[in-house]
Design a protein around this motif. Sequence first.
Motif, short mmCIF file in Angstrom:
data_model
loop_
_atom_site.label_atom_id
_atom_site.label_comp_id
_atom_site.label_asym_id
_atom_site.label_seq_id
_atom_site.Cartn_x
_atom_site.Cartn_y
_atom_site.Cartn_z
N GLU A 475 0.83 -1.20 0.00
CA GLU A 475 0.00 0.00 0.00
C GLU A 475 0.87 1.25 0.00
OE1 GLU A 475 -0.60 -2.70 1.45
OE2 GLU A 475 -2.74 -3.18 1.60
N SER A 476 1.97 1.21 0.76
CA SER A 476 2.89 2.35 0.84
C SER A 476 3.49 2.66 -0.52
CB SER A 476 3.99 2.06 1.86
OG SER A 476 4.90 3.13 1.91
N ILE A 477 3.87 1.62 -1.23
CA ILE A 477 4.47 1.81 -2.57
C ILE A 477 3.46 2.47 -3.51
CG2 ILE A 477 5.31 0.59 -4.63
CD1 ILE A 477 6.54 -1.48 -2.68
N ILE A 478 2.21 1.96 -3.47
CA ILE A 478 1.18 2.51 -4.36
C ILE A 478 0.93 3.98 -4.06
CG2 ILE A 478 -1.26 2.39 -4.97
CD1 ILE A 478 -1.13 -0.64 -4.63
N MET A 479 0.76 4.31 -2.77
CA MET A 479 0.43 5.69 -2.42
C MET A 479 1.62 6.62 -2.66
SD MET A 479 -2.24 5.49 0.73
CE MET A 479 -1.42 4.27 1.73
N SER A 480 2.82 6.12 -2.48
CA SER A 480 4.01 6.93 -2.80
C SER A 480 4.05 7.24 -4.28
CB SER A 480 5.28 6.18 -2.38
OG SER A 480 5.31 5.99 -0.99
N SER A 481 3.69 6.25 -5.09
CA SER A 481 3.67 6.49 -6.55
C SER A 481 2.62 7.56 -6.89
CB SER A 481 3.37 5.19 -7.30
OG SER A 481 2.02 4.81 -7.16
N PHE A 482 1.48 7.58 -6.15
CA PHE A 482 0.48 8.63 -6.37
C PHE A 482 1.10 10.00 -6.14
CE2 PHE A 482 -3.25 5.68 -4.91
CZ PHE A 482 -3.13 4.96 -6.08
N VAL A 483 1.78 10.13 -4.99
CA VAL A 483 2.38 11.42 -4.62
C VAL A 483 3.43 11.83 -5.64
CG1 VAL A 483 3.74 12.63 -2.88
CG2 VAL A 483 1.91 11.08 -2.17
N ASN A 484 4.27 10.89 -6.03
CA ASN A 484 5.34 11.21 -6.99
C ASN A 484 4.77 11.62 -8.35
OD1 ASN A 484 7.25 10.59 -5.06
ND2 ASN A 484 7.44 8.45 -5.71
N THR A 485 3.74 10.90 -8.79
CA THR A 485 3.12 11.22 -10.09
C THR A 485 2.57 12.64 -10.07
OG1 THR A 485 2.50 8.91 -10.44
CG2 THR A 485 1.33 10.56 -11.75
N MET A 486 1.89 13.02 -9.00
CA MET A 486 1.28 14.35 -8.93
C MET A 486 2.35 15.43 -8.76
SD MET A 486 -2.26 13.78 -6.80
CE MET A 486 -1.52 12.94 -5.40
N THR A 487 3.36 15.15 -7.99
CA THR A 487 4.41 16.15 -7.74
C THR A 487 5.17 16.49 -9.01
OG1 THR A 487 4.66 15.22 -5.51
CG2 THR A 487 6.41 16.68 -6.29
N SER A 488 5.29 15.52 -9.91
CA SER A 488 6.08 15.73 -11.13
C SER A 488 5.34 16.56 -12.18
CB SER A 488 6.47 14.38 -11.74
OG SER A 488 5.30 13.68 -12.15
N LEU A 489 4.07 16.86 -11.95
CA LEU A 489 3.29 17.61 -12.95
C LEU A 489 3.69 19.07 -12.97
CD1 LEU A 489 -0.26 16.12 -12.25
CD2 LEU A 489 1.23 15.57 -14.17
N SER A 490 3.61 19.69 -14.18
CA SER A 490 3.91 21.13 -14.30
C SER A 490 3.06 21.73 -15.42
CB SER A 490 5.39 21.35 -14.60
OG SER A 490 5.71 20.88 -15.89
N VAL A 491 2.88 23.05 -15.34
CA VAL A 491 2.09 23.76 -16.34
C VAL A 491 2.75 23.68 -17.71
CG1 VAL A 491 1.17 26.02 -17.02
CG2 VAL A 491 1.11 25.32 -14.63
N LYS A 492 4.08 23.58 -17.73
CA LYS A 492 4.80 23.52 -19.01
C LYS A 492 4.34 22.33 -19.84
CE LYS A 492 9.45 24.07 -20.87
NZ LYS A 492 9.25 23.19 -22.02
N GLN A 493 3.96 21.24 -19.17
CA GLN A 493 3.48 20.07 -19.91
C GLN A 493 2.20 20.41 -20.68
OE1 GLN A 493 3.68 17.67 -16.15
NE2 GLN A 493 4.37 16.04 -17.55
N VAL A 494 1.35 21.22 -20.07
CA VAL A 494 0.12 21.65 -20.75
C VAL A 494 0.46 22.55 -21.92
CG1 VAL A 494 -2.10 22.81 -20.49
CG2 VAL A 494 -1.16 21.49 -18.59
N GLU A 495 1.37 23.50 -21.69
CA GLU A 495 1.75 24.45 -22.74
C GLU A 495 2.41 23.75 -23.91
OE1 GLU A 495 4.19 27.08 -20.53
OE2 GLU A 495 2.52 28.26 -19.73
N ASP A 496 3.15 22.67 -23.63
CA ASP A 496 3.83 21.93 -24.70
C ASP A 496 2.89 20.94 -25.40
OD1 ASP A 496 6.09 23.28 -24.01
OD2 ASP A 496 6.98 21.65 -22.85
N GLY A 497 1.64 20.86 -24.95
CA GLY A 497 0.68 19.97 -25.58
C GLY A 497 0.90 18.50 -25.26
#
Length: 1147
Positions: A475-497
Motif C-alpha cells: 500500500e505504501s508503494i502505491i500511495m508513494s507512486s500517487f504522490v510522486n506522479t502528482m508532484t512531477s506535474l507542471s504547467v509547461k506540460q500543458v503548454e507543450d501539448g
Amino acid sequence: MSRGALQPSQQKLAEKLTILNDRGIGMLTRIYNIKKQGQVWKACGDPKAKPSYLIDKNLESAVKFIVRKFPAIETRNNNQQLAQLQKEKSEILKNLALYYFTFVDVMEFKDHVCELLNTVDACQVFFDITVNFDLTKNYLDLVVTYTNLMMLLSRIEERKAIIGLYNYAHEMTHGSSDREYPRLGQMIVDYENPLKKMMEEFVPHGKSLQDALVSLQMVYPRRNLSADQWRNAQLLSLISAPSTMLNPAQSDTMPCEYLSLDTMEKWIVFGFILCHAALSSDPAALSLWKLALQSSSCLCLFRDEVFHIHKSAEDLFVNIPYNDVDVFVFSVFYSYNKRVNDIRECKESALSHAGSMHRERRKFLRSALKELATVLADQPGLLGPKALFVFMALSFARDEIIWLLRHADNIQKKSTDDFIDKHIAELIFYMEELRAHVRKYGPVMQRYYVQYLSGFDAVVLNELVQNLSVCPEDESIIMSSFVNTMTSLSVKQVEDGEVFDFRGLRLDWFRLQAYTSVSKASLGLADHRELGKMMNTIIFHTKMVDSLVEMLVETSDVSMFCFYSRAFEKMFQQCLELPSQSRYSISFPLLCTHFMSCTHELCPEERHHIGDRSLSLCNMFLDEMAKQARNLITDICTEQCTLSDQLLPKHCAKTISQAVNKKSKKQTGKKGEPEREKPGVESMRKNRLLVTNLDKLHTALSELCFSINYVPNMMVWEHTFTPREYLTSHLEIRFTKSIVGMTMYNQATQEIAKPSELLTSVRAYMTVLQSIENYVQIDITRVFNNVLLQQTQHLDSHGEPTITSLYTNWYLETLLRQVSNGHIAYFPAMKAFVNLPTENELTFNAEEYSDISEMRSLSELLGPYGMKFLSESLMWHISSQVAELKKLVVDNVEVLTQMRTSFDKPDHMAALFKRLTSVDSVLKRMTIIGVILSFRSLAQEALRDVLSCHIPFLVSSVEDFKDHIPRETDMKVAMNVYELSSAAGLPCEIDPALVVALSSQKSENISPEEEYKIACLLMVFVAVSMPTLASNVMSQYSPAIEGHCNNIHCLAKAINQIAAALFTIHKGSIEDRLKEFLALASSSLLKIGQETDKSTTRNRESVYLLLDMIVQESPFLTMDLLESCFPYVLLRNAYHAVYKQSVSSSA
C-alpha cells in the motif's frame, strides 16, 4: 505479505469488476439486438428478414414441438415431427450460430458473476459509496447489469426456438448435442421468471449488497430533492456568493455529486428486490426504497426496454412463498403485506406527484444552466474552480431529460400534461452549450488542475500517508507512486501539448480500494475514511486533466434518444412550432452526435445501423430547420414585394386623378370614395405594443437563424454537417422558383409580368435575402450568383424553364407574332412597339413591354447571357425566313438574272417584273426580318445602357477596341471583335449572331458559287419589288412615329444587315452589292414616278423615303452615292409631301 488463506490481492477484484462490467454492457447490447431482431421478424412482412424455418408453415409444427419439449428433445422417437428440419439443418447451424453462442456467452458471464459475488462475500468486503466509491459503484453496477441481462434474456420470445433448433441441427449433423446445451437449456428454464430466481440466488449475497445500498443514504436523498429545495439552496449558482466565486467547488463525496440519479434508483430498486429482507430489518433501507419508488413509474433495463417498478415489485412480494424465505428472516416474513401496501402507496404518489416534481426540476435547471453557461462564456477561467458545478449541472439535466423521455413513452396517466415538455429543447441547448465550453476551454481546465494536483493534492495526500499509524509495504508503494506522479506535474506540460494519461493511477486506486476494503486488511479503508475521500477528490481532479471527453459522456450522454425516434421527432416538431423555442432547435441535430457513444465493441454490427440512424435524423432535423427558415423568409419577401408593388408608377394614377378632381370641382354632398392609403403608412406606429405580421415574421426568423448559425459544422459518425449550407441550398431553390413564379406567365392567355415590375419584385426579394446575412453567416452573394446566372440560361440546373426562356418565348411567340399579323407597329420615334387600332383589341399593351425602360429592365434580369440567348432565338427565326426567301429566289432565278443586267431598260424590266412570282411574300418576309432586327436593336441598346452603368470602364474599352479595327484586318479576327462588341450591346457593321445563324443554312447540294448567286439575286428581288409597296394603303409614312404603320421602314435595317451577313459568309464585297441594290431600287422607284394609275402610286412619296432610310442605316452607303442614283430633290419633295399630308390628316 500474509493475508490468510484467501488473499484478496490475488483475487483481482478491481480488475474483475472492471472487465465484467464492460462485458456485461456488451452482452446487454447483443441480447437487446437479438430481442429487437425478433420484433422485426414479427412485424416485418419481408420473407427475407426472417429465417425460412421460423416462418415456413410446413416447419411450424416442428418448431412448436421443440419449444414445447424444451430443453429435452427426443430426436429418435419423433422422426415424423422433426424430419422436415433435416433439409434445413445446415442453414440452421449457419444462421443461428451467432444467436446460440450469444446465449452461451450469457451463461458464461453469469458463471463469472456468481463466482465473483461469492468471492466478494468470502472476503467480507466493506462497501461505502462515500469512501471506496469505485469499488462500491462497480459492485452495484455489476449486480444491476447482471439482473438486467437476465431479465432482458427472459423477454426474447424466440430464445427456446433458437436454442432448441440449433441443438437439434447440431445433433443431426455431428451425432450429439452441443456440449453447452444441457446447462444453457436449464438456465433458460430456471430464469423464466428471472427476478424470482435471482431473489433466491442473492440470499447469500444479501449482507454485502445491503451494506453497499445503505451507504447511499448519505447521497441519494440529497440528490433526490424538489426544485424548491434546490432553489432555496441556490444550487449551481456561481453568482449567489460573489466573494467565493474563485474558490474551488469542494465536496467530501466528489464523484457522488455527479453520479446519475437514474443509476442510483436502479441500484436501490433492483438491489432491494434481490435482498428484500433488508426492507424489514433496516429502516434506512426502507426509506431509500420508498423514496425511489415515489420518484419513478418505470426504470430503464437497457435503452428503450423498461421495467415497470410498482406492478412487478407488487407481484413479486405478493407471491413470495414460505419456502423462499430464509430462517434468519422468517420472523419478519409477515411484514411483506406491509411492503405491498407501501408499494401501492408509492405508486399512487409517483403517479400523482412525480410528473409535476420532475417538471419543476426541469424548469429550475433551465434557468440554472442558462446562468451557468452565460457566466462561463464570459469568464471561462471559472471552469477551473467550478468544474464540479458544470458536471453536476450536466448530470442533473441529463437525468431529467432521460426520465421524461422514458416516462413519456411509457405513460400510465394519460390525462396529465406533466410528460409533455415543450421547453425541453432549451434545457438540451444549455447542456450542449456547457459541453461546448468544456471542449473549447479544456486547456484552461488542464492548467488549473495540473497546478491543483501538484501544489495541493500531492501535499495533502503525502501528509495523510505520513500520519497513517499502519501502512503495509504494498500500500505504501502505491500511495508513494500517487504522490510522486502528482508532484512531477507542471504547467509547461500543458503548454507543450503533452498528452496526459492517469488511467494507471486510477486503476491503482481501484486496486488499493479492493485491498483495503476486505476484512482483516492491515490497512482498513473503513478506519481511514479521510484517505478514501481525499483520493476520490484526487481522482476527480485527474479526470479534469486527461478525461474531459469521457467525463462529458459519463455526465451528459443522451444517446438514449436514438431508441426513442418517434418521441425525438415529436419534441423537435413541438420546438419548431413554438417561436420562443425555435432558437434552441439546433440542440436536436447536436444530440445526434451522441448516438455513437451507445455502441459497444462486443456488438460491432449495430454501429452501421445506429450510425445511419444518427445521419438520417441529423439530416432530417437540419433540413426541417432550413425549410422553416426558408418559409419565413418567403413570407417576408412576399410582404416586401407587396410593399414595393405599391410604389410602382401605375398605382399613382388614381391619386393624381383624385387630386385633379378636387381642384376642378367642389365636393358634392355625397360622400366621395375613401382616400386610398399611401405607401408607408405601415411604418407609422401609434403604440409600441402594436405588432404587425411582418414583426412576428422577423422575430421568428431571427430566433430560428440563431439556431442555424449556432455552430459552423458538426461531426456525426465521421460525417460533417454544415447547418448553414442547408439554408443556402433551400434559399437557392426557393429563390429560383420565386423568380419564375413572379413572372406570372400564363401559357393559356399568354400573359406575363412586365419586366420592370418583375425587376422591382426581384430587387425587393434580394433586399430581404441580403438582410439574412445579419442573422446567419452565409454568403448570399453566392446564392444570387448561382440563381441569377442559372436564370440567364434556357433551363436551370433542375431542367426547369427560366425567366430567360419564358420572356424569349413570349416576345417571339406573342409580341412579334402580333407585329407580323399587323396588330402592332414599331415606332422608331418612340423606340417602342405600339398597338395599332384594330377590331380585336389585344390583351396587352405592346408599348408597356417594349419601351426603353422595359427593355432595360429585361436586360437587368436576363444579363448578357440571357440577352445572347434572346438574340440567338431571334436569329433562328430570321434564318428560317431567309431560307424561305432563298426558295422564292430559286423559283424566280431566270427572271431575276435577266433583271439584274437590264435595270437600264425600263420596258424590258416591266415585262420581266410581270413574270415574277411571290413578290408580296418576299417583301412581307423581309419586313418580318426587319421587325425582328429592330426589336433586337432595342434589346442591344438596352443591354449597352445597363452594362454602361455596371461596368463603364470595360464597355468603353470594348467600344474603343471595336471602333479602331483596321480595315485590312482579317475577317475572322474582325468577327471575333464584333462578337465581343455584340455581347456588350454595341452595334456592329456586320452582325456576328446573324452571320452564325445564316452560316448554318449552307446546303451540301449547292456549290458556294450558286449560294453566292442566290444571295445576290435575293437583293435584286427585294430591290425590284419595292415599287409595289406604294400601292398599299398602310405604306403611308407618319412623321410622328418616323415610320410606316405596316412596318416597311424596318426594311432598311433588314436589307443592310442581311446583305452584310450574306456577303460576309460568301466573301463578297458588301459595298458593291449594296451599290447594285441601290441602283436597282432607285431605277425601279423612279419608274413609278411616271405611273399615272393613282392606286399604284398612292403612297409613292412614302416609299421614296425608304431609300433615304436604307442609306442612313447603312455603314457602307453614302448620300453622295444615293444622289448619283436618285435625285435628292425627289427625296426633299417626298418629305414635304408626307409632312403636309400628316398635317392635313390630323387637322
